[in-house]
Each structure stands twice: as structure tokens, then as C-alpha cells.
Enzyme design. Structure first.
Site, PDB file in Angstrom:
ATOM      1  N   HIS A  64       0.954  -1.267  -0.080  1.00  0.00           N
ATOM      2  CA  HIS A  64       0.074  -0.014   0.060  1.00  0.00           C
ATOM      3  C   HIS A  64       1.107   1.324  -0.011  1.00  0.00           C
ATOM      4  O   HIS A  64       1.686   1.498   1.008  1.00  0.00           O
ATOM      5  CB  HIS A  64      -1.036  -0.036   1.213  1.00  0.00           C
ATOM      6  CG  HIS A  64      -2.006  -1.079   1.198  1.00  0.00           C
ATOM      7  ND1 HIS A  64      -2.844  -1.137   0.474  1.00  0.00           N
ATOM      8  CD2 HIS A  64      -1.910  -2.279   1.770  1.00  0.00           C
ATOM      9  CE1 HIS A  64      -3.749  -2.276   0.790  1.00  0.00           C
ATOM     10  NE2 HIS A  64      -3.022  -2.874   1.442  1.00  0.00           N
ATOM     11  N   LEU A  65       0.863   1.988  -1.156  1.00  0.00           N
ATOM     12  CA  LEU A  65       1.905   2.989  -1.427  1.00  0.00           C
ATOM     13  C   LEU A  65       1.248   4.474  -1.068  1.00  0.00           C
ATOM     14  O   LEU A  65       1.738   5.383  -0.702  1.00  0.00           O
ATOM     15  CB  LEU A  65       2.284   3.246  -2.507  1.00  0.00           C
ATOM     16  CG  LEU A  65       3.527   2.003  -2.769  1.00  0.00           C
ATOM     17  CD1 LEU A  65       3.914   1.884  -4.334  1.00  0.00           C
ATOM     18  CD2 LEU A  65       4.670   2.040  -1.943  1.00  0.00           C
ATOM     19  N   ASN A  96      -6.277   0.495  -3.223  1.00  0.00           N
ATOM     20  CA  ASN A  96      -7.128   1.359  -2.429  1.00  0.00           C
ATOM     21  C   ASN A  96      -6.673   2.727  -2.101  1.00  0.00           C
ATOM     22  O   ASN A  96      -6.560   2.995  -1.076  1.00  0.00           O
ATOM     23  CB  ASN A  96      -7.354   0.380  -1.317  1.00  0.00           C
ATOM     24  CG  ASN A  96      -6.321   0.055  -0.598  1.00  0.00           C
ATOM     25  OD1 ASN A  96      -5.155   0.189  -1.108  1.00  0.00           O
ATOM     26  ND2 ASN A  96      -6.441  -0.380   0.917  1.00  0.00           N
ATOM     27  N   HIS A 180      -8.890 -10.390  -1.662  1.00  0.00           N
ATOM     28  CA  HIS A 180      -9.024 -10.157  -0.508  1.00  0.00           C
ATOM     29  C   HIS A 180     -10.308 -10.936   0.276  1.00  0.00           C
ATOM     30  O   HIS A 180     -11.410 -10.589  -0.115  1.00  0.00           O
ATOM     31  CB  HIS A 180      -9.033  -8.888   0.044  1.00  0.00           C
ATOM     32  CG  HIS A 180      -9.582  -8.442   1.238  1.00  0.00           C
ATOM     33  ND1 HIS A 180      -8.518  -7.628   2.271  1.00  0.00           N
ATOM     34  CD2 HIS A 180     -10.511  -8.548   2.111  1.00  0.00           C
ATOM     35  CE1 HIS A 180      -9.044  -7.546   3.352  1.00  0.00           C
ATOM     36  NE2 HIS A 180     -10.293  -8.071   3.339  1.00  0.00           N
ATOM     37  N   HIS A 233      -2.997 -12.507   1.195  1.00  0.00           N
ATOM     38  CA  HIS A 233      -2.709 -12.593   2.911  1.00  0.00           C
ATOM     39  C   HIS A 233      -3.763 -13.688   3.634  1.00  0.00           C
ATOM     40  O   HIS A 233      -4.526 -13.414   4.414  1.00  0.00           O
ATOM     41  CB  HIS A 233      -3.180 -11.266   3.522  1.00  0.00           C
ATOM     42  CG  HIS A 233      -4.167 -10.478   3.124  1.00  0.00           C
ATOM     43  ND1 HIS A 233      -5.649 -10.762   2.835  1.00  0.00           N
ATOM     44  CD2 HIS A 233      -4.076  -9.107   2.707  1.00  0.00           C
ATOM     45  CE1 HIS A 233      -6.445 -10.024   2.559  1.00  0.00           C
ATOM     46  NE2 HIS A 233      -5.766  -8.652   2.361  1.00  0.00           N
ATOM     47  N   ASP A 306       1.894  -6.868   2.725  1.00  0.00           N
ATOM     48  CA  ASP A 306       0.800  -5.998   3.086  1.00  0.00           C
ATOM     49  C   ASP A 306       1.069  -4.818   3.947  1.00  0.00           C
ATOM     50  O   ASP A 306       0.488  -4.581   4.818  1.00  0.00           O
ATOM     51  CB  ASP A 306      -0.302  -7.042   3.731  1.00  0.00           C
ATOM     52  CG  ASP A 306      -1.638  -6.270   3.911  1.00  0.00           C
ATOM     53  OD1 ASP A 306      -1.861  -5.095   3.049  1.00  0.00           O
ATOM     54  OD2 ASP A 306      -2.617  -6.816   4.177  1.00  0.00           O
ATOM     55  N   HIS A 310      -0.201   3.769   8.109  1.00  0.00           N
ATOM     56  CA  HIS A 310      -1.190   4.644   8.662  1.00  0.00           C
ATOM     57  C   HIS A 310      -0.464   5.823   9.590  1.00  0.00           C
ATOM     58  O   HIS A 310       0.644   5.428  10.300  1.00  0.00           O
ATOM     59  CB  HIS A 310      -2.290   3.987   9.448  1.00  0.00           C
ATOM     60  CG  HIS A 310      -3.066   3.164   8.587  1.00  0.00           C
ATOM     61  ND1 HIS A 310      -4.098   3.577   7.887  1.00  0.00           N
ATOM     62  CD2 HIS A 310      -3.101   1.708   8.549  1.00  0.00           C
ATOM     63  CE1 HIS A 310      -4.489   2.226   7.165  1.00  0.00           C
ATOM     64  NE2 HIS A 310      -4.068   1.251   7.808  1.00  0.00           N
TER      65      HIS A 310
HETATM   66  O1  DOR Z   1      -4.687  -4.327   7.435  1.00  0.00           O
HETATM   67  C1  DOR Z   1      -4.971  -4.092   6.336  1.00  0.00           C
HETATM   68  N1  DOR Z   1      -4.789  -2.832   6.008  1.00  0.00           N
HETATM   69  N2  DOR Z   1      -5.940  -4.956   5.401  1.00  0.00           N
HETATM   70  C2  DOR Z   1      -6.179  -4.822   4.189  1.00  0.00           C
HETATM   71  O2  DOR Z   1      -6.844  -5.324   3.517  1.00  0.00           O
HETATM   72  C3  DOR Z   1      -6.051  -3.163   3.841  1.00  0.00           C
HETATM   73  C4  DOR Z   1      -4.827  -2.411   4.627  1.00  0.00           C
HETATM   74  C5  DOR Z   1      -4.882  -1.239   4.384  1.00  0.00           C
HETATM   75  O3  DOR Z   1      -4.964  -0.396   3.323  1.00  0.00           O
HETATM   76  O4  DOR Z   1      -4.753  -0.205   5.347  1.00  0.00           O
END
Ligand code: DOR
Length: 429
Positions: A64-65, A96, A180, A233, A306, A310
Site C-alpha cells: 500500500h503506497l 485502495n 482479499h 494474505h 501487506d 497509517h
Molecule cells: O490490514 C489491512 N490494511 N488490510 C487490508 O486489507 C487493507 C490494508 C490497508 O489498506 O490499510
């Protein structure tokens, strides 16, 4: 472009291992010569690989970038820097983002930003528009841009009929659908694994079955359509049993597991620290044992991070409100080397050449270290120990659950496209 000599290491790739020096010139491997004979190789930069393994660069199928839309948590630039420090030469961006990578315009933007990054940034694209699960994305147009893997990651495709159609298109286009696996009705907003721990902690749980019923459905759809499904995952014993059975039947399925699902259990949630909140959630001891067994037996095709950055503000909310996800790029290889009872060549297979093959990136990554091949390499010291310090991570975020953990195995140098982007564990740009 500077020439690079990598001296004194043990070269390990899918063809085996040998002691050799490697010369890199103009983005390619110019020579691989038995150790010592490389003494006369003249190069602009010499990388010491004494005591190290020289391997094809790692490939992450699940990164996730956060760009576009959540640049306060990560950017393509900072994520790529974290990647190369972790030994990755290629990452696959998850869709996403905001907006989602569901159109040629957004995919082009990500690929364009990726060109300036310090590793090979490829992109996946969403299966459905806005990842809303209702309408398929322009898959052919996206495939024409080079997208090889489609996923609504963050959510599963709930509608079986839509998933069937997507698989039919995917077969025709020669691309992979990655799922997923989460039945949203069954998981019902659960913040952790459902079981004795969630009851004790008073946190809403999601049952293992929320994952398993979607694995079951998609195995059936893979059989029905002949399409390729990659399960993302996976985290439970039964999910892996379903994949093992599907493989035994000859279906075109592959799967990945994450480092956190082979190193951590639901018991970590007892701290109520949202750094341990992830989706799928951390599971039981028995599930962790099954994930490890799947890695050893070959049921699991690859390890994927994964990597889910955040911001501190987001992760400082109460457990049930914080977003799921944890960092992964800078710790994945060391966690595998420290916690899996596997030879390093096997770990490299799981993190380099097998994932590369799944997305067809093996033209540039994961291939044998041989004259003429693209120079995407990592040099790993398997016996170096280090302690995870969140403040020293290159990621823009800090949400690692491994803070303070001592790990064995460290990436010393990384070469991307013939350029030394990490030297002695320091990023060069
Ligand atoms: O823990 C997760 N974080 N699972 C996911 O499927 C999405 C990801 C996120 O984009 O933060």
C-alpha cells in the site's frame, strides 16, 4: 552509469548457489566470475559482500503506497525507499487509494510517479469501479497499460456473479485476479479474530469462516471459469487446506501469506494497542503453525508484506475504530529469516522468484544471476542482528508492531536497474 562490483559473496538464485563476484554495467549483469577471479574487475563502486548472500531482488505483491490520496501516511517515493531498504527491487501497488486505481488515468499517474522512485513500482488495479463491488473496471484498457493483477484489496468482491465475469475477462486477457477473502456480512465489522480472546477483551470479532467461505467460493469459480486466482494474505488453517486441495486438483490458484500472520497471534491484541489491528486479523497459535507449515510445504507460493502505513493520528484511535494495517517492507525479510525454520534459498524463493513469476515480472526481477540479465539484486547478511526502531524506518509512517524486536538477517546493499540504491544499509537517494 556507474559500474558496480559485488565481491566476496555467495550467489543464491533459483539455479542454486556458488561463491562468485558479480559485475554490473549499464543496468545489466556484465559478468559472474568465481570468487577471487573478480579481483581484476574494474568498477566505479565496489560493494563488499563478505559473509553475505547475493540474491535476485525481492518482489512484493502487496504494497500500500497510499498515493494518490493519503500522502500523509506514505508516498510512492517514501514507500519505494522503505522497499529497497528491505531488499525489494519491485513492488506492486495496491489500488485502495483515493481515488482508487480503477481507471487508466489513475494507473498512468501511479506508474508515472513510480518512474522517479528508487525501485520498480508496478501497479495492480481494482476489479470493480471505486472498489464498490458493483461494476467491472475497464480491465482490457488497464491490462494494455501493463496491469497484470487486479484486486479490490481492502475488501473482497462480494458478488459471486461479478467475480465470475471478472474471471472470464481475466482469462481472456491473461491476467490474475487477486482476492482479499472476506465475506463482509460474516465479518460484520469485527476488529480482531473472533474467539476466546475477543470475548475476554470485549472487542468485536470476525470469525475465520469470513475468510474461508470466500476462499471456498473462489476455488469453485476458478474451477468453473479456468481463471487464475491469487489468494491474498491468507491467515487460517482451513483457508490453506482449501488451497492445497485446489492445487491437488490442478486448479490455477496461488496464495500469499504475510510476515505478521506467521509471527504474531491474536493474543497481541490484549494490549489494546491498535498497532496490532490488521485485516485479516491476527489469528490463533494453531493458524500460525498452519501458515508456517504451508510455507515449508509449498502450499503457500509467496510471502507478501501487506505494507499498510497509517498516520499516528489514525492509529491512536481506540482499537475498534483505528484503521487496520501495519508496516512490512523494512522488516519482512528479517522476520522470515529469524522466525521461519527454512534455508535462506527457500526464503528467497518465497520472496523473489515465485512472486515475480505470479505477476510476470520475472523478465526483470527474481531471475538467475547471470550475464546479460537486468541488474536487480539484493545483498543480505544472514547473520547480522539488529533491533527494529520505528524512528529509523524510511516509511513515512511508524505503525510497526515489531518495535524493539531483535531480528537476525539484514539487507546490506540493494541494486535496482544497475544503480546501488542501498549501500551498507543506507538509502542513497
Ligand atoms: O490490514 C489491512 N490494511 N488490510 C487490508 O486489507 C487493507 C490494508 C490497508 O489498506 O490499510
Amino acid at each position: 552509469m556507474k559500474t558496480i562490483a559485488i565481491r566476496g559473496g555467495e550467489v543464491v538464485d533459483a539455479t542454486g548457489s556458488r561463491r562468485a563476484d558479480v559485475l554490473v554495467e549499464d543496468g545489466r549483469i556484465a559478468a559472474v566470475v568465481p570468487e577471487g577471479e573478480g579481483r581484476d574487475l574494474v568498477a566505479d563502486v565496489t560493494l563488499d559482500a563478505g559473509g553475505c548472500v547475493v540474491a535476485p531482488g525481492l518482489v512484493d505483491l502487496h504494497t500500500h503506497l497510499r498515493q494518490p490520496g493519503a500522502e500523509e501516511a506514505e508516498t510512492i517515493e517514501t514507500g519505494a525507499r522503505a522497499a529497497v531498504l528491505g531488499g525489494f527491487t519491485c513492488v506492486l501497488a495496491m489500488p485502495n487509494t483515493t481515488p482508487a486505481i480503477d481507471s487508466a488515468g489513475v494507473a498512468r499517474e501511479v506508474l508515472e510517479l513510480g518512474r522517479a522512485a528508487c525501485c520498480d513500482v508496478r501497479t495492480s488495479a481494482a476489479i470493480t469501479v471505486g472498489r464498490a463491488g458493483e461494476q467491472l473496471t475497464p480491465m482490457a484498457e488497464l491490462a494494455a497499460l501493463g496491469v497484470r493483477l487486479f484486486t479490490d484489496d481492502g475488501t473482497g468482491v462480494q458478488d459471486g456473479r461479478l467475480m465470475r465475469r471478472a474471471l472470464e475477462y481475466a482469462s481472456a486477457l491473461g491476467v490474475v485476479l487477486a482476492q482479499h477473502c472476506e465475506d463482509a456480512v460474516l465479518s460484520g465489522g469485527g476488529a480482531m479474530n473472533e474467539g476466546a480472546w475477543s470475548s475476554r477483551l470485549g472487542l468485536p470479532g470476525q470469525p475465520a469462516e469470513a475468510e474461508e467461505v470466500m476462499v471456498m467460493r473462489d476455488v469453485a469459480l476458478a474451477r468453473m471459469t479456468g481463471g487464475r486466482v491469487h489468494f491474498q494474505h491468507l491467515s487460517t488453517r482451513r483457508s490453506l487446506e482449501l488451497v492445497a486441495a485446489a492445487k491437488a486438483e490442478g486448479l490455477r490458484v496461488t496464495c500469499e501469506v504475510t510476515p505478521h500472520h506467521f509471527t504474531l497471534t491474536e493474543a497481541c491484541c490484549a494490549s489494546y494497542d491498535p498497532v496490532f489491528k490488521v485485516n485479516p486479523p491476527l489469528r490463533t497459535d494453531d493458524d500460525v503453525a498452519a501458515v508456517r507449515a504451508g510455507l515449508a510445504s509449498g502450499v503457500v507460493d509467496c510471502i507478501a508484506t501487506d505494507h499498510a502505513p497509517h498516520t499516528p493520528e489514525a492509529k491512536e484511535q481506540p482499537f475498534d475504530q483505528a484503521p487496520p494495517g501495519m508496516l512490512g517492507l523494512e522488516t519482512a525479510l528479517a522476520l522470515a529469516l529469524t522466525h521461519l525454520d527454512l534455508p535462506i534459498a527457500e526464503v528467497l524463493a518465497l520472496m523473489s522468484w515465485r512472486p515475480a513469476a505470479i505477476i510476470g515480472a520475472d523478465d526483470a526481477h527474481g531471475g538467475p544471476i547471470a550475464e546479460g540479465r537486468p541488474a536487480n539484486l539484493c545483498v543480505v547478511d544472514p547473520s547480522a542482528t539488529w533491533t527494529v526502531d520505528p524512528d529509523r524506518l524510511a516509511s513515512r509512517s511508524r505503525n510497526t508492531p515489531y518495535a524493539g524486536m531483535r531480528l537476525t538477517g539484514r539487507v546490506r546493499h540493494t541494486v535496482v536497474d544497475g544503480e546501488a540504491v542501498v549501500i551498507d544499509a543506507e538509502a542513497q537517494r
